[in-house]
Scaffold this active site. Sequence first.
Site, mmCIF file in Angstrom:
data_model
loop_
_atom_site.group_PDB
_atom_site.id
_atom_site.type_symbol
_atom_site.label_atom_id
_atom_site.label_comp_id
_atom_site.label_asym_id
_atom_site.label_seq_id
_atom_site.Cartn_x
_atom_site.Cartn_y
_atom_site.Cartn_z
ATOM 1 N N LYS A 83 55.716 16.281 -29.507
ATOM 2 C CA LYS A 83 56.341 16.523 -30.809
ATOM 3 C C LYS A 83 56.908 17.942 -30.838
ATOM 4 O O LYS A 83 56.190 18.910 -30.559
ATOM 5 C CB LYS A 83 55.285 16.336 -31.900
ATOM 6 C CG LYS A 83 55.824 15.916 -33.240
ATOM 7 C CD LYS A 83 54.661 15.512 -34.149
ATOM 8 C CE LYS A 83 55.115 15.176 -35.538
ATOM 9 N NZ LYS A 83 53.973 15.006 -36.439
HETATM 10 O O1 G3P Z 1 53.115 14.285 -39.484
HETATM 11 C C1 G3P Z 1 54.005 14.869 -40.343
HETATM 12 C C2 G3P Z 1 53.969 14.410 -41.761
HETATM 13 O O2 G3P Z 1 53.835 13.066 -41.939
HETATM 14 C C3 G3P Z 1 53.545 15.370 -42.788
HETATM 15 O O3 G3P Z 1 53.209 14.804 -44.041
HETATM 16 O O4 G3P Z 1 52.257 14.853 -46.326
HETATM 17 O O5 G3P Z 1 52.040 16.873 -44.833
HETATM 18 O O6 G3P Z 1 54.245 16.261 -45.818
HETATM 19 P P1 G3P Z 1 52.918 15.749 -45.329
#
Ligand code: G3P
Length: 217
Positions: A83
Amino acid sequence: MKFFVDTAEIDEIAELNDLGMVDGVTTNPSLIMKSGRDIIEVTKEICDLVSGPVSAEVVATQANEMIAEGRKLAEIAENIAVKLPLTWNGLKACKVLSSEGKMVNVTLCFSVNQALLAAKAGATFISPFIGRLDDLNIDGMELIADIRQVYDNYGYETQILAASIRTVNHVTQSALIGADVITAPPKVIKSLVNHPLTDQGLAQFMSDWAKTGQNIL
Ligand code: G3P
């Protein structure tokens, strides 16, 4: 549509995996921090459990270091997707690592132009963040739809991995638009089953059944 689970918590991954709900896993530095685990150890455990792509994120910001970190992460297992953040250095690293045959997930995508660049750099997955756009009162779903259209216009094979999913509605909309993958926290995936009419209907069936005095077993 494939379901990836956005967590580094082994128990939660295992529970959903047993139900056949896990096509892959995504992690990021914040999720590793929350797990309290060593990144190499926990990622290896996840890869042993899940056969689909497991995203592990680099933390370097310079291309050469990103490439070195990406190669080290890719050694953990064959199903690692490296990633990388959507920066020029991340795109340089994407080009090199994808040319080596490694799966690459380009993350922190907030625009169609960024998604175009990632596809041209050979990304396996592009991760547009829906919830973080919604937080700014910008429609995250519109971004998914726009990327879908642009990728289809030109036949890019990069898979759209709708990320930063916070609600069941984000899942429905992603499926309707045609995202290839969603990644969501376990609690969102589990709540997809909920419907008040299901609960109400089941309660009625149970109450009527009790009145029959019958048993099936
Ligand atoms: O893995 C990345 C992502 O899904 C982050 O989610 O909720 O931290 O914006 P969030």
